[in-house]
Design a protein around this motif. Structure first.
Motif, PDB file in Angstrom:
ATOM      1  N   SER A 235      13.460   6.764  13.491  1.00  0.00           N
ATOM      2  CA  SER A 235      12.394   7.451  13.609  1.00  0.00           C
ATOM      3  C   SER A 235      11.230   7.217  12.527  1.00  0.00           C
ATOM      4  O   SER A 235      11.710   6.690  11.435  1.00  0.00           O
ATOM      5  N   HIS A 236      10.155   7.263  12.893  1.00  0.00           N
ATOM      6  CA  HIS A 236       8.952   6.862  11.947  1.00  0.00           C
ATOM      7  C   HIS A 236       8.964   5.727  11.119  1.00  0.00           C
ATOM      8  O   HIS A 236       9.155   5.716   9.766  1.00  0.00           O
TER       9      HIS A 236
ATOM     10  N   VAL B  80       0.793  -1.186   0.032  1.00  0.00           N
ATOM     11  CA  VAL B  80      -0.064  -0.060   0.125  1.00  0.00           C
ATOM     12  C   VAL B  80       0.849   1.089   0.033  1.00  0.00           C
ATOM     13  O   VAL B  80       1.955   1.279   0.669  1.00  0.00           O
ATOM     14  N   GLN B  81       0.297   2.169  -0.730  1.00  0.00           N
ATOM     15  CA  GLN B  81       1.139   3.481  -0.940  1.00  0.00           C
ATOM     16  C   GLN B  81       0.370   4.488  -0.533  1.00  0.00           C
ATOM     17  O   GLN B  81      -0.921   4.808  -1.152  1.00  0.00           O
ATOM     18  N   LEU B  82       0.504   5.370   0.318  1.00  0.00           N
ATOM     19  CA  LEU B  82      -0.468   6.591   0.914  1.00  0.00           C
ATOM     20  C   LEU B  82       0.278   7.949   0.426  1.00  0.00           C
ATOM     21  O   LEU B  82       1.535   8.226   0.609  1.00  0.00           O
ATOM     22  N   HIS B  83      -0.555   8.622  -0.212  1.00  0.00           N
ATOM     23  CA  HIS B  83      -0.067   9.797  -0.617  1.00  0.00           C
ATOM     24  C   HIS B  83       1.329   9.972  -1.756  1.00  0.00           C
ATOM     25  O   HIS B  83       1.855  10.984  -1.525  1.00  0.00           O
ATOM     26  N   GLY B  84       1.321   8.940  -2.476  1.00  0.00           N
ATOM     27  CA  GLY B  84       2.373   8.922  -3.515  1.00  0.00           C
ATOM     28  C   GLY B  84       3.808   8.972  -2.722  1.00  0.00           C
ATOM     29  O   GLY B  84       4.652   9.264  -3.189  1.00  0.00           O
ATOM     30  N   ASP B  85       3.689   8.706  -1.654  1.00  0.00           N
ATOM     31  CA  ASP B  85       5.027   8.522  -0.557  1.00  0.00           C
ATOM     32  C   ASP B  85       5.525   7.081  -0.497  1.00  0.00           C
ATOM     33  O   ASP B  85       5.906   6.543  -1.336  1.00  0.00           O
ATOM     34  N   LEU B  86       5.615   6.643   0.799  1.00  0.00           N
ATOM     35  CA  LEU B  86       6.275   5.374   1.171  1.00  0.00           C
ATOM     36  C   LEU B  86       5.217   4.443   0.861  1.00  0.00           C
ATOM     37  O   LEU B  86       4.101   4.265   0.716  1.00  0.00           O
TER      38      LEU B  86
ATOM     39  N   SER C 232      16.972   7.107   4.492  1.00  0.00           N
ATOM     40  CA  SER C 232      15.825   7.693   4.907  1.00  0.00           C
ATOM     41  C   SER C 232      14.820   7.653   3.686  1.00  0.00           C
ATOM     42  O   SER C 232      15.194   7.717   2.512  1.00  0.00           O
ATOM     43  N   CYS C 233      13.484   7.340   3.910  1.00  0.00           N
ATOM     44  CA  CYS C 233      12.287   7.443   2.913  1.00  0.00           C
ATOM     45  C   CYS C 233      12.468   6.596   1.732  1.00  0.00           C
ATOM     46  O   CYS C 233      12.366   6.988   0.396  1.00  0.00           O
ATOM     47  N   TYR C 234      12.939   5.382   2.032  1.00  0.00           N
ATOM     48  CA  TYR C 234      13.071   4.243   0.905  1.00  0.00           C
ATOM     49  C   TYR C 234      12.261   3.052   1.087  1.00  0.00           C
ATOM     50  O   TYR C 234      12.419   2.101   0.354  1.00  0.00           O
ATOM     51  N   SER C 235      11.351   3.041   2.103  1.00  0.00           N
ATOM     52  CA  SER C 235      10.166   2.133   2.250  1.00  0.00           C
ATOM     53  C   SER C 235      11.061   0.545   2.455  1.00  0.00           C
ATOM     54  O   SER C 235      10.325  -0.210   1.920  1.00  0.00           O
ATOM     55  N   LEU C 236      12.079   0.700   3.128  1.00  0.00           N
ATOM     56  CA  LEU C 236      12.842  -0.400   3.494  1.00  0.00           C
ATOM     57  C   LEU C 236      12.294  -1.274   4.512  1.00  0.00           C
ATOM     58  O   LEU C 236      11.966  -0.669   5.459  1.00  0.00           O
TER      59      LEU C 236
ATOM     60  N   ARG D 172      15.498   6.613   8.630  1.00  0.00           N
ATOM     61  CA  ARG D 172      14.146   7.375   9.122  1.00  0.00           C
ATOM     62  C   ARG D 172      13.074   7.174   7.974  1.00  0.00           C
ATOM     63  O   ARG D 172      13.374   7.122   6.718  1.00  0.00           O
ATOM     64  N   HIS D 173      11.877   7.100   8.232  1.00  0.00           N
ATOM     65  CA  HIS D 173      10.740   6.676   7.639  1.00  0.00           C
ATOM     66  C   HIS D 173      10.982   5.602   6.536  1.00  0.00           C
ATOM     67  O   HIS D 173      11.091   5.833   5.354  1.00  0.00           O
TER      68      HIS D 173
END
Length: 1432
Positions: A369-370, A150-156, A319-323, A342-343
């Motif tokens: 975090s996150h 699932v992807q929310l708001h074109g993000d992760l 960070s922010c790689y959906s890992l 992070r993220h």
């Protein structure tokens, strides 16, 4: 979940036979053909308890969609995707729905400059019909995939757990947004536009940035710089901070060669093609040569390796790689000291998960975090080298005792969790110096902090501490900085004379304190206590340096001893009626802010202070200002909104450092001289004198201020401005003389070579000033004057980008003048005045509007206004204002779409709160990709008859999110109709955001982005920031005078009462709106200001009939039957007022000079001499005369309601900011947007529509009609100045558009031509594709979002002699589709649908084609009204 049996009749009707248990229906979107596929495995629905059950009786239906390779928009519309079987599935049970599954061969986050789903190939899209109990496990078994994402708001991207239920997730998401009706939730869940907010993937998409985390391949490698080593094929990996070379080709068995790169070198090898040299740092550096196969590989590796070698520390940022796990190769980088994850969604299991992180032997800093961990990862406590650990926003509820193992830990961040206590073992971390506990659930200060002697800051904002014991702080002698804001703190208790000696800074903002005694905190240097309920404040002044206590109820402040170290004091927005003596006794005070109090005088000692540099004392009741001492260092003095009748005579020559003086909104009749002699030493740069009683004699006193850059003298009593005095102000950059009685601007203004802004609206100026020779002039506003002509120089300055000439009714502009203005980005002109007869003035009898938009210091307009005096039928209106703060894309999109969305929602519901809420939520969805990172405050005002009142009363329904506000003037008093959704002004919203564990920064912004808790857009901040609006309905009465709609910047500077008084004094809506904007700027506003003023003329019964007529305006707002078009008689064309939402037209035979004076119409305003319909009796707007056109209406000439006009194209700016929050500064766009080449104004496309009477609804003539409407005799559009009239504000738009064939070939416009639009929308209502996708395809321009096609010059029209007219008609009728007239009246017309009828050109002119109806039209039982957009 039990699947119902198929309807064999419905299956046969589709021409397809299928067995539910044997195959899946497949629709080819290129041809529309349906066929059967090979049998698919069937997965059965979940049982009642949600567990997966398998059998042979039920299954999940899958509708496969192979997207067109060319990205056709038709591939993703609901209309194409849903068949009868799918609709039947959704009926009867709201727990049923569908999930769109995307493939994984596309980047889930396309860049902002790439069109979404319209010009890039999409992966296979499959529509899975399921229910809210269907689990991921069932869907995966049916699709034969390993998992869903699932992807929310074109993000992760997050991998879904097997027990999660995708459809229920979507339903919950929509419910959180604000949808309440289950049927509406089901419908919205099936809308493809939702994929910009929630999207499911059947496999993990290929991320374009994944190469940054890992590069590998088999290449030719040579070790060392000498030629002794040979080249060999080896596996090469670049991961983390190291280059890894395997000793065996094609696998990683055997010895691995690790080359650390941080601080090393990577260089191109010139002697060998596509070869790089990698070297490690240090004197014993090792070197590897790698020869790549292609230039692309070479550049990719070189780019990534360069980033690594340039680092000063061994940092890996993932960070922010959906890992879920890190690469196994990352563990080879044993020199990593800083790891940022992070993220992501790091797993607590697996080879690359957190349990293996102790393998990093030198790791010092770890950011997790996150990551949605849910529990504290105990394996992290085994990384004994850690000095910094960040576990913020992970939903943690407890900290394990193993935390005591991290003896080297210095920084621990646990913000944004659900912690209520800390383990005692944490107190053993002797090196811990920073502990973040903000936004948790601590009811009191944790006792473990007594032992943490190294921690000097208590960071506990956003917790649940209601009582603070100062004795507790006294025992924690190591704490110096206390942050307890947003805690709901109710009391601060002080025990007997126990001094708190170590605390130097205390932050108690946004609590519930009613009194505060900190006299025992003897070392306090800085105190923040804004936005409490303080009535008394007592402090120790020994070391006090800064005091911030605004927005309380203070009547006095006690500080002892005198705070001689105090430098800054803010006591604004309190109840002070005098200043305490200690303020004057303080020796070092530099900044004093006491605005918005009740001060009647200022102490003389304060103004004579030798340290005071900035004094803000506006919005008090000061009547005089004491004299100053010689050479006081005062630099800024703000005295606006007081009762000053004069200023000290010695002000300017004693305050020689004074640079900014604001004395607006006082009673000044003169100003003091700049000096005692002819020579002046004044350094004054900004002077604001707006809203006083100054006359032209004061201008002579300004000569001595030769450094003056900004001068505002608006709304005074100036009859003239002495020419000789103006020439002395050579450094002047901005001049505002609006609202005076000036008849001319002196010609000496040409001496002000640095002048870039001249605003002089609302005067009596008849001669255009000589300002077009100024080299830096940018903005000229001469609206609401008496200009008659403009004398232009040979050339205009290239810097001029905005010129406002509206409100000059006698102004004549010829073609030559318009051509010279062609380079101006924004040109505002009046449209042709309408005829005041018949139904053309029905809406203006009840209301009319004016608006103004002014850009701030950002040099870019981010505010848009929507104004429709005629919305729906003629007795409704809609107005809106949209403020994007720092982006202009979202306000423009909302301006162009929200009216259409409201029209659509009115068809589905007549409940105010329902249709208004759904309008906002649907507009939020339609923002698409633009709404993922960008957002805007929005306010929508809808005036309509009240169905429940038989007398025809009106109501106004207002909905808003964000900080835009609406006021209603009732009996001369302001009545607020909106609610401000600001964290600082709404306690309920603050609590909601806190409960959702958002991080609120010290400036009270959610995640540091926005101070509003509800916006349209910014969906990536969900669920903290929501689009659900506040809705209020208010019945209108005869005591209601007008509405004021404004954005945040207006009401921050102008109070409700002053806004009402301002409009009452001006009355004319446009002039009133301009005055409000000017006042806001003169009061110190530097942001964009937008205002709309709607004048109301509602009678006692809401009716203006001359004779009693049955009221037909009280029908409920519900979907009407198929309406019959209404006709406006020839004598009473539906010509709107200057402020209505409809464009006026002009005769195509008009001369060139008349073209300029009539402000750009595009069709005839003349009425045919041969009309068959009689003039009806004059009615009021509640009871319009609706006359059906009979078969004879069209005999002998074109139908009177037909109106010919070439279509144009609408494109939207797709500028996206680098950080997703702000876009590049552009030239200020004053409500009018340009394509950079010709004159343009914004066009409210909601009402730019006209009706075409046609035959059968599915007639193929529709396409031909569009084609012939856009074809000229020469086969293409001429590139000349055309004129299009704004339907929003009565302004002129003239553009030089692209050729029509080019527009039709454009991927963004080809899908728009030929569309049948039900209410003039840019995009068809049934089309679920996001409007932003059109914008992303559009040709990129420097600025602007609207382009219109060019209009033929009169000499290019085909003039047919009367003798040949009949022959030409017959020939054209044989080539053009015949548009029959409407049938005889058999059913009363509906008053629900909007009808705009336009006069036709004279019969002697046939510029494009003849649209005359058939002499004997055949009545059509089900006549379909078709509305074509004329402003696309």
């Amino acid at each position: 979940m039990q699947m119902r049996e198929e309807n064999p009749t419905a299956t046969a009707a589709t021409g397809t036979e299928m067995d539910r248990d044997k195959g899946v229906r497949v629709v080819d979107t290129d041809t529309g053909a349906c066929g059967d596929t090979l049998p698919d495995p069937v997965v059965h629905g979940a049982a009642s308890n949600g567990a997966a059950g398998r059998g042979d009786g039920t299954g999940i239906r899958v509708l496969k969609r192979n997207m067109k390779k060319n990205g056709s928009r038709g591939c993703v519309t609901r209309k194409t995707r849903f068949g009868s079987r799918e609709r039947d599935w959704l009926k009867g049970d709201t727990q049923r729905g569908c999930v769109c599954l995307y493939g994984g061969s596309v980047d889930p986050q396309p860049p902002a400059s790439t069109p979404q789903a319209s010009s890039t190939p999409q992966a296979d899209l499959r529509l899975v019909l399921c229910s809210t109990t269907t689990t991921v496990e069932e869907l995966c078994a049916q699709r034969e995939v390993e998992g869903l994402y699932v992807q929310l708001h074109g993000d992760l991207l997050r991998r879904l757990d097997c027990s999660e239920r995708p459809l229920q997730m979507v339903y919950d998401y929509l419910a959180a947004l604000g949808y309440q009706d289950p049927l509406r939730v089901q419908r919205e869940a099936a809308n493809s536009d939702l994929s910009c907010m929630v999207r499911f993937y059947s496999e993990r998409p290929v991320h374009a940035d994944q190469e940054r985390t890992l590069l590998k391949g088999v290449f030719s490698v040579r070790k060392g710089k000498t030629q002794l080593h040979k080249w060999a094929e080896r596996q090469v990996i670049l991961c983390g901070t190291c280059l890894i070379v395997a000793s065996v080709k094609d696998n990683l068995t055997g010895k691995m060669h690790i080359l650390p790169l941080v601080g090393g070198k990577v260089e191109e090898v010139k002697r060998r093609q596509h070869c790089l040299m990698f070297s490690s740092p240090g004197p014993q550096a090792q070197t590897y040569f790698v020869n790549f196969d292609t230039l692309a590989d070479n550049q990719k590796w070189h780019r990534q390796a360069t980033k690594v070698v340039s680092q000063t520390i061994s940092l890996v940022d993932l960070s922010c790689y959906s890992l879920e796990e890190v690469s196994e190769y990352l563990f080879y980088s044993q020199d990593i000291t800083h790891l940022n994850l992070r993220h992501n969604f790091m797993s607590l299991h697996g080879p690359g998960g957190l349990p293996n992180f102790p393998r990093f032997s030198q790791l010092k800093s770890l950011n997790l975090s996150h990551n949605r961990l849910g529990v504290f990862p105990e394996s992290v406590c085994e990384i004994l080298t850690l000095t910094e650990l960040n576990l913020s926003c992970n939903g943690l509820k407890a900290v394990p005792t193993q935390i005591g193992n991290l003896q080297s830990l210095q920084t621990l961040s646990l913000d944004g969790n659900y912690l209520t206590s800390l383990p005692e073992e944490l107190g053993g971390l002797t090196q811990l110096s920073s502990l973040g506990l903000s936004f948790n659930n601590f009811p009191h200060v944790p006792a473990v902090l007594y032992r943490l002697s190294g921690v000097d800051r208590l960071a506990m904002a956003g917790n649940c501490v209601e009582t603070l014991e100062l004795s507790t702080l006294a025992r924690m002698s190591h704490l110096k900085n206390i942050d307890l804001r947003l805690n709901g703190l109710r009391s601060v208790k002080t025990e007997a004379l126990e001094a708190v000696k170590q605390v130097t800074q205390l932050d108690l903002r946004d609590n519930l304190l009613v009194s505060l005694d900190l006299s025992t905190v003897c070392s306090l240097e800085t105190l923040y206590c804004q936005r409490n309920q303080l009535g008394a404040l007592t402090l120790s002044g020994f070391t006090l340096r800064t005091l911030h206590a605004s927005s309380n109820r203070l009547t006095t402040v006690n500080i002892y001893p005198v705070p001689n170290q105090l430098t800054q004091m803010d006591l604004s927005r309190n109840l002070l009626d005098y200043l305490p003596d200690w303020v004057c006794d303080s020796r070092k005070v530099e900044v004093v802010d006491v605005t918005h109090n009740f001060l009647s005088e200022l102490p003389a000692r304060l103004l004579r202070s030798l340290s005071l540099r900035k004094l803000l004392a506006g919005n008090n009741v000061l009547q005089r200002l004491p004299d100053l001492l010689d050479h006081v260092p005062l630099e800024v003095l703000d005295l606006q909104h007081n009762k000053l009748g004069e200023l000290p005579e010695s002000l300017f020559y004693k305050a020689l450092n004074l640079k900014n003086l604001n004395v607006s909104a006082n009673a000044l009749e003169t100003i003091p001289p700049s000096s005692q002699s002819e020579e002046s030493l004044s350094t004054l740069q900004e002077l604001y004198l707006t809203g006083n009683n100054l006359n032209e004699n004061c201008a002579a006193l300004l000569v001595g201020h030769q450094n003056l850059r900004v001068l505002h003298m608006a709304y005074n009593q100036l009859l003239s401005f002495p020419a000789s005095k103006l020439s002395k102000l050579e450094l002047l950059e901005e001049l505002n003389l609006s609202g005076n009685k000036l008849k001319t601007i002196p010609s000496t203004v040409s001496s002000c070579k640095r002048l870039h802004t001249l605003i002089a609206h609302s005067n009596h100026i008849s001669v255009f000033p000589e300002i077009l020779n100024l080299p830096e002039i940018k903005l000229v506003d001469l609206s609401c004057n008496e200009l008659t002509e403009i004398l232009l120089p040979d050339s205009l300055p290239a810097t001029l980008h905005e010129l406002d000439l509206t409100g000059n009714s006698s102004l004549i502009l010829e073609h030559k003048t318009l051509n010279m203005f062609s380079h101006i980005t924004t040109l505002k002109l009046d449209q042709k005045p309408p005829l005041s007869s018949g139904d053309s003035m029905v809406s203006s009898n009840l209301w009319n509007h004016g608006y103004s938009e002014m850009s701030g210091q950002r040099n870019k307009l981010c505010v848009s206004v929507m104004a429709l005096d005629r919305f729906g039928d003629s007795v409704e209106a809609a107005y809106g204002i949209f403020d994007g703060d720092r982006n202009e894309e979202v306000p423009r999109l909302l301006q162009c779409t929200m009216g259409d969305v409201l029209s659509e929602e009115l068809l589905h519901s007549s409940i105010d709160s329902v249709y208004m809420s759904n309008t906002f939520l649907t507009s939020h969805r339609k923002l698409g990709m633009a709404g993922q990172k960008l957002g805007a405050s929005a306010l929508l005002c809808y005036i309509h008859p009240e169905p429940s009142e038989p007398g025809g009363y009106f109501s106004v329904t207002v909905a808003n999110v964000g900080s835009c506000q609406a006021l209603l003037c009732r009996d001369g008093q302001p009545l607020a109709l909106s609610k401000v959704f600001s964290l600082e002004q709404s306690t309920e919203e603050m609590e909601r955001v806190k409960l959702s564990k958002a991080i609120i920064t010290e400036d009270n912004k959610v995640s540091g982005v926005t101070g509003c808790s509800r916006l349209l857009g910014c969906s990536y901040l969900s669920p903290w920031v929501l689009p659900k609006p506040w809705v209020r309905s208010e019945p209108l009465c005869s005591q209601d005078d007008f509405l004021i709609l404004g954005n945040r910047a207006l009401f921050e500077r102008v109070s409700y009462q002053e806004a009402v008084c301002t409009v009452q004094a001006v009355r004319e809506p446009r002039a009133a709106a301009k005055k409000l904007c000017t006042l806001a700027q003169s009061y110190g506003c530097r942001d964009n200001v937008g205002v709309a003023v709607v004048s109301l003329n509602i009678g006692e019964d809401g009716c203006t009939c001359e004779h009693p007529v049955a009221n037909n305006a009280t029908e409920p707002r519900a979907p009407p039957p198929t309406p019959f078009p209404l006709s406006v008689p020839p004598g009473d064309p539906a010509t709107p007022s200057s402020s209505s939402g409809i464009a006026s037209e002009f005769n195509s035979e008009t001369s060139a000079s008349e073209v300029g004076s009539e402000a750009g119409s595009t069709a005839s305003d003349e009425h045919p001499s041969s009309g068959t319909a009689a003039r009806p009796e004059k009615q009021c707007s509640l009871h319009p005369a609706a006359i059906l056109c009979g078969p004879s209406a069209g005999v002998g000439g074109p139908h009177p309601a037909l109106f010919q006009r070439q279509p144009s194209c609408a494109t939207f700016s797709s500028n996206q900011s680098d950080n997703g929050l702000d876009s590049d500064d552009e030239a200020p766009l004053e409500g009018v947007i340009s394509n950079g080449s010709k004159l343009e104004v914004e066009v409210d496309i909601h009402c730019c529509a006209f009706q075409i009477r046609s035959g059968a609804p599915e007639s193929p003539k529709d396409n031909d009609l569009d084609k012939t409407r856009s074809d000229y005799p020469n086969g293409k559009m001429r590139r000349q100045n055309s004129v299009v009239v704004s339907s929003t504000n009565g302004c002129l738009l003239a553009v030089c558009a692209r050729e029509m064939p080019d527009l039709k070939k454009s991927p963004s416009t080809s899908s728009l031509f030929g569309k049948k639009l039900s209410n003039g929308s840019v995009v068809a209502l049934e089309d679920s594709h996001n409007l932003i996708e059109v914008a992303l395809e559009a040709p990129k321009k420097k600025s602007g979002y609207f382009t219109a096609s060019a209009q033929q010059d009169p000499e290019d029209r085909l003039v047919v002699p009367p003798s040949l007219e009949q022959d030409v008609r017959e020939q054209l009728r044989g080539q053009s589709p015949v548009v029959p007239g409407p049938p005889p009246p058999s059913t009363p017309p509906s008053t629900r649908d909007p009808v705009w009828d336009y006069p036709h050109p004279p019969a002697t002119l046939l510029p494009q084609q003849d649209l005359a109806p058939s002499p004997n039209p055949t009545p059509i039982p089900n006549l379909q009204q078709e509305v074509y957009d004329t402003a696309l």
